[in-house]
Design an enzyme around this catalytic site. Structure first.
Site, short mmCIF file in Angstrom:
data_model
loop_
_atom_site.label_atom_id
_atom_site.label_comp_id
_atom_site.label_asym_id
_atom_site.label_seq_id
_atom_site.Cartn_x
_atom_site.Cartn_y
_atom_site.Cartn_z
N ASN A 31 5.27 -5.19 0.81
CA ASN A 31 5.39 -6.62 0.47
C ASN A 31 6.70 -6.84 -0.31
OD1 ASN A 31 4.87 -6.27 -2.48
ND2 ASN A 31 2.93 -5.48 -1.69
N LYS A 33 6.86 9.85 15.17
CA LYS A 33 7.26 8.45 15.30
C LYS A 33 6.59 7.81 16.53
CE LYS A 33 11.27 5.58 16.06
NZ LYS A 33 12.63 5.56 16.55
N PRO A 55 -8.31 1.39 -2.31
CA PRO A 55 -9.12 1.27 -3.53
C PRO A 55 -8.58 0.15 -4.41
CG PRO A 55 -7.63 3.15 -3.65
CD PRO A 55 -7.53 2.62 -2.25
N ASP A 56 -9.46 -0.47 -5.17
CA ASP A 56 -9.01 -1.51 -6.11
C ASP A 56 -8.69 -0.81 -7.43
OD1 ASP A 56 -8.82 -3.58 -8.04
OD2 ASP A 56 -9.87 -4.91 -6.64
N LYS A 71 -13.21 -8.46 -10.71
CA LYS A 71 -12.61 -7.18 -11.10
C LYS A 71 -13.04 -6.75 -12.50
CE LYS A 71 -8.62 -7.95 -8.06
NZ LYS A 71 -8.08 -6.78 -7.36
O1 PMT Z 1 7.63 -7.69 -8.63
P1 PMT Z 1 8.21 -9.08 -8.72
O2 PMT Z 1 9.15 -9.37 -7.58
O3 PMT Z 1 8.81 -9.38 -10.06
O4 PMT Z 1 7.02 -10.12 -8.53
C1 PMT Z 1 6.00 -10.19 -9.50
C2 PMT Z 1 4.62 -10.35 -8.85
C3 PMT Z 1 4.53 -11.69 -8.15
C4 PMT Z 1 4.38 -9.22 -7.83
C5 PMT Z 1 3.59 -10.22 -10.01
O5 PMT Z 1 3.83 -11.23 -10.93
C6 PMT Z 1 2.17 -10.32 -9.48
O6 PMT Z 1 1.60 -11.40 -9.30
N1 PMT Z 1 1.55 -9.15 -9.23
C7 PMT Z 1 0.23 -9.03 -8.60
C8 PMT Z 1 0.40 -9.21 -7.13
C9 PMT Z 1 -0.90 -8.99 -6.39
O7 PMT Z 1 -1.01 -8.04 -5.67
O8 PMT Z 1 -1.83 -9.82 -6.67
P2 PMT Z 1 -3.33 -9.73 -6.07
O9 PMT Z 1 -3.91 -11.06 -6.35
O10 PMT Z 1 -3.32 -9.23 -4.68
O11 PMT Z 1 -4.01 -8.62 -6.97
C10 PMT Z 1 -4.70 -8.93 -8.16
C11 PMT Z 1 -4.63 -7.79 -9.13
O12 PMT Z 1 -5.29 -6.65 -8.62
C12 PMT Z 1 -3.23 -7.34 -9.46
O13 PMT Z 1 -3.21 -7.00 -10.84
C13 PMT Z 1 -3.03 -6.11 -8.60
O14 PMT Z 1 -2.13 -5.17 -9.21
C14 PMT Z 1 -4.45 -5.55 -8.56
N2 PMT Z 1 -4.78 -4.81 -7.34
C15 PMT Z 1 -4.74 -5.40 -6.11
C16 PMT Z 1 -5.14 -4.68 -5.01
C17 PMT Z 1 -5.58 -3.35 -5.17
N3 PMT Z 1 -5.95 -2.63 -4.13
N4 PMT Z 1 -5.60 -2.79 -6.39
C18 PMT Z 1 -5.23 -3.49 -7.45
O15 PMT Z 1 -5.26 -2.99 -8.58
#
Ligand code: PMT
Length: 399
Positions: A210, A289, A306-307, A342
């Protein structure tokens, strides 16, 4: 809790019998959490070997001003910049005179001239030399220039005389040194921060990822360091240099990130998940590949990752756990749902549909959602925002 945690102490050792106490002093400073680099004058090397102080400090010891090898690595300017505090212990009468007059005729005096760090001295000399009017005048002038003077103690001296001039004992010296540093909001705390994207391999050359640049997470790491915390930055692949004092752990996939988090998070005080972790990964990573086929479509089967943050929040002794939520619609509602799903302590919601904030931008604007209420931070530079967020989270940690 030690205020020397993460502090960089440049220890200057000058020639005198008390130089042997420098060995114990280095051990004590390190025990209290400081990093120590040592500069010795040629006379100090007559009393204790550089090798001893190298072994105890875990860093090369510097002895010569004009050493081409040292200048290429940690030269005098680098050493001067590196230090949070420069301590001269023992400080001989000769060195005090040279320090007072601003001389730069060896490595240690040059570093003292070049450093912007505070300087402290622990004088050690014969009692008559200490009482000499020239020494007392030098000390008075150094004090006037805000050089901290520790000791000397009084008692029996190596030369058999009694009186003032003994270097303070290492434990007392280290304690006095710690008082030079003010306690910051997160002094003594450990913060673990995830940052950047994850990459989920499809085959040896392709992956799913991403647009996270890591800027938000790296800024938070810098702000946590500025607040005095031991800071561990677990980062997916990104182009940024890690903040100098962060313990940087580089990972690639969500699985790697989870393993690193489970290694570092237990026992930490604050965990912040700023990483954009891929929710899914290819079910199978193809070893060779993938070749183009005649078909116009191809199908990838994905499995859930995994979360990570939910795993951290579910630990027995979970740290204060902070998730980010990157949302493009119903930002606050979806973020509130994440708070409950979470089971984290707080969610920092950012609207990634707005231009100029969120992924890969220099600015961000967020709402911090807690069970007790919301706090909104308007658009600003990510570094400024990180400092504001860390200040808020520090209040939650320490009340
Ligand atoms: O890196 P930059 O370019 O500065 O941009 C910053 C940002 C936009 C990436 C940052 O501010 C941000 O929002 N990060 C979280 C992005 C995200 O993945 O959001 P989410 O809503 O999908 O996840 C929610 C939370 O769960 C996050 O804390 C994520 O780290 C966590 N997560 C998500 C999926 C997963 N499998 N495990 C996790 O721990």
């Amino acid at each position: 809790m030690s205020t020397l945690q993460n502090k960089r102490i440049l220890l200057g050792v000058t020639g005198g019998i008390a130089a042997y106490k420098a060995a114990e002093l280095v051990r004590e400073l390190r025990r209290l959490g400081a990093s120590v680099r040592v500069v010795m004058t040629p006379a100090a090397c007559e009393f204790i070997t550089p090798l001893t102080l190298q072994a105890l400090s875990g860093n090369p010891v510097h002895t010569a001003l004009l050493d081409p090898e040292a200048e290429a690595a940690m030269g005098h300017i680098e050493l001067a910049r590196w230090a949070d505090l420069t301590l001269i212990a023992p400080a001989s009468a000769d060195f005090l005179a040279r320090l007072q007059s601003g001389m730069g005729n060896d490595l240690l005096s040059t570093v003292c001239l070049a450093t912007r760090s505070p300087i402290a001295i622990a004088p050690a000399m014969n009692q008559a030399m200490w009482d000499a009017s020239s020494t007392q005048a030098n000390i008075a002038q150094l004090r006037e220039r805000n050089v901290a003077v520790f000791g000397p103690g009084s008692g029996e001296q190596a030369c058999g005389e009694f009186g003032p001039g003994r270097m303070l004992e290492p434990v007392e010296l280290a304690a006095q040194l710690a008082l030079q540093f003010s306690v910051q909001a997160l002094t003594g705390k450990t913060v673990v921060i995830t940052a950047g994207p994850t990459r989920e391999a499809i085959d040896p050359v392709r992956y799913l990822s991403n647009h996270s640049s890591g800027k938000m997470g790296y800024a938070l790491a810098q702000a946590a360091i500025d607040a005095g915390a031991r800071t561990i930055l677990i980062s997916g692949p990104c182009a940024l240099a890690a903040p100098e004092r962060a313990e940087h752990v580089a990972v690639t996939s969500a699985d790697d990130m989870l393993a690193a988090c489970l290694n570092y998070a237990p026992g930490c005080d604050l965990f912040i998940g700023a990483a954009a972790v891929a929710d899914f990964r290819p079910a199978n990573v193809v070893e060779q590949k993938l070749k183009k086929t005649a078909a116009d479509t191809m199908t990838l089967t994905l499995v859930k990752n995994p979360d990570i943050i939910a795993s951290i929040a579910a630990l027995d002794a979970a740290p204060f756990t902070v998730a980010f939520a990157a949302e493009s619609e119903q930002v606050l509602d979806y973020a509130r749902a994440k708070l409950e799903r979470k089971k984290v302590d707080c969610v920092i919601a950012n609207d990634i549909s707005a231009t100029g904030i969120g992924f890969n931008s220099d600015d961000n604007a967020v709402t911090v959602i807690e069970r007790s209420g919301d706090t909104t931070f308007d658009r600003r530079n990510k570094m400024q925002l990180a400092h504001a967020l860390i200040a808020l989270l520090a209040k939650r940690l320490i009340g």
